[in-house]
Design a protein around this motif. Structure first.
Motif, mmCIF file in Angstrom:
data_model
loop_
_atom_site.group_PDB
_atom_site.id
_atom_site.type_symbol
_atom_site.label_atom_id
_atom_site.label_comp_id
_atom_site.label_asym_id
_atom_site.label_seq_id
_atom_site.Cartn_x
_atom_site.Cartn_y
_atom_site.Cartn_z
ATOM 1 N N SER A 33 0.826 -1.204 0.000
ATOM 2 C CA SER A 33 0.000 0.000 0.000
ATOM 3 C C SER A 33 0.867 1.264 0.000
ATOM 4 C CB SER A 33 -0.918 -0.006 1.213
ATOM 5 O OG SER A 33 -1.656 1.185 1.291
ATOM 6 N N ALA A 34 1.933 1.262 0.776
ATOM 7 C CA ALA A 34 2.832 2.423 0.822
ATOM 8 C C ALA A 34 3.505 2.636 -0.533
ATOM 9 C CB ALA A 34 3.885 2.232 1.911
ATOM 10 N N PHE A 35 3.944 1.565 -1.181
ATOM 11 C CA PHE A 35 4.599 1.683 -2.486
ATOM 12 C C PHE A 35 3.631 2.229 -3.522
ATOM 13 C CE2 PHE A 35 5.624 0.106 -6.691
ATOM 14 C CZ PHE A 35 6.910 0.579 -6.841
ATOM 15 N N ARG A 36 2.423 1.695 -3.557
ATOM 16 C CA ARG A 36 1.438 2.171 -4.542
ATOM 17 C C ARG A 36 1.124 3.648 -4.360
ATOM 18 N NH1 ARG A 36 -2.518 -3.115 -4.800
ATOM 19 N NH2 ARG A 36 -1.148 -4.309 -6.172
ATOM 20 N N GLY A 37 1.009 4.085 -3.130
ATOM 21 C CA GLY A 37 0.750 5.497 -2.865
ATOM 22 C C GLY A 37 1.900 6.374 -3.309
ATOM 23 N N ALA A 38 3.130 5.956 -2.998
ATOM 24 C CA ALA A 38 4.309 6.731 -3.390
ATOM 25 C C ALA A 38 4.476 6.731 -4.909
ATOM 26 C CB ALA A 38 5.560 6.147 -2.730
ATOM 27 N N TYR A 39 4.194 5.603 -5.552
ATOM 28 C CA TYR A 39 4.333 5.493 -7.008
ATOM 29 C C TYR A 39 3.395 6.460 -7.724
ATOM 30 C CZ TYR A 39 4.438 3.301 -11.632
ATOM 31 O OH TYR A 39 4.573 3.069 -12.972
ATOM 32 N N LYS A 40 2.148 6.536 -7.267
ATOM 33 C CA LYS A 40 1.176 7.433 -7.911
ATOM 34 C C LYS A 40 1.564 8.903 -7.750
ATOM 35 C CE LYS A 40 -2.813 4.397 -7.695
ATOM 36 N NZ LYS A 40 -4.112 4.127 -7.088
ATOM 37 N N SER A 41 2.081 9.260 -6.587
ATOM 38 C CA SER A 41 2.431 10.667 -6.363
ATOM 39 C C SER A 41 3.781 11.045 -6.989
ATOM 40 C CB SER A 41 2.451 10.977 -4.868
ATOM 41 O OG SER A 41 3.491 10.263 -4.228
ATOM 42 N N ALA A 42 4.591 10.063 -7.386
ATOM 43 C CA ALA A 42 5.914 10.351 -7.945
ATOM 44 C C ALA A 42 5.862 10.725 -9.420
ATOM 45 C CB ALA A 42 6.831 9.144 -7.772
ATOM 46 N N ASN A 43 4.750 10.482 -10.101
ATOM 47 C CA ASN A 43 4.617 10.754 -11.531
ATOM 48 C C ASN A 43 5.763 10.114 -12.329
ATOM 49 O OD1 ASN A 43 3.468 11.735 -13.846
ATOM 50 N ND2 ASN A 43 4.376 13.774 -13.650
ATOM 51 N N PRO A 44 5.839 8.777 -12.319
ATOM 52 C CA PRO A 44 6.962 8.087 -12.976
ATOM 53 C C PRO A 44 6.923 8.200 -14.493
ATOM 54 C CG PRO A 44 5.294 6.518 -12.325
ATOM 55 C CD PRO A 44 4.860 7.851 -11.778
#
Length: 129
Positions: A19-30
């Motif tokens: 859950s933490a990774f998915r949240g960070a991934y979405k906000s990072a704009n990869p």
């Protein structure tokens, strides 16, 4: 914190990390990156226009053109690796077999939005299959 027998198990930690990774991934704009190659093309001067056009068609950027003795010119450029497949055949066709090229890795750069969307769609399709 401490480990509790009731709520501290491997599955709970995995779900929290996921859950933490998915949240960070979405906000990072990869962005998807692609390798960019330094390409050096050597052709007779009479085929310079065709060689430059072939690089431009492949989303390449011409950096320098040097005319050498003997009627040859050397074109320095940078081209995405994904666009270089089949280039040898195209270069031979447009230069009557007289053109040569070499390439080596230069760097990575973000893909175009269209390419990135196509890569993501292909991945999703394979994942659901």
């Amino acid at each position: 914190g401490q480990s509790h027998a009731v709520d501290s198990n491997e599955i709970a930690f995995r779900l929290a990390a996921q859950s933490a990774f998915r949240g960070a991934y979405k906000s990072a704009n990869p962005q998807v990156l692609e390798p960019i190659m330094s390409v050096e093309v050597e052709v007779p001067v009479e085929f310079q226009k065709e060689a430059v056009s072939s690089i431009n068609r492949r989303k390449g950027m011409v950096l320098d053109i040097v005319v050498r003795d003997g009627g040859f010119c050397v074109i320095q450029s940078q081209v995405p690796l994904s666009q270089m497949f089949g280039y040898s055949t195209d270069l031979r066709s447009c230069t009557e077999g007289k053109g040569e090229f070499s390439m080596e890795y230069h760097s990575h750069a973000p893909c175009t939005r269209d390419d990135q969307d196509a890569i993501i769609a292909e991945y999703e399709k394979k994942r659901l299959a």
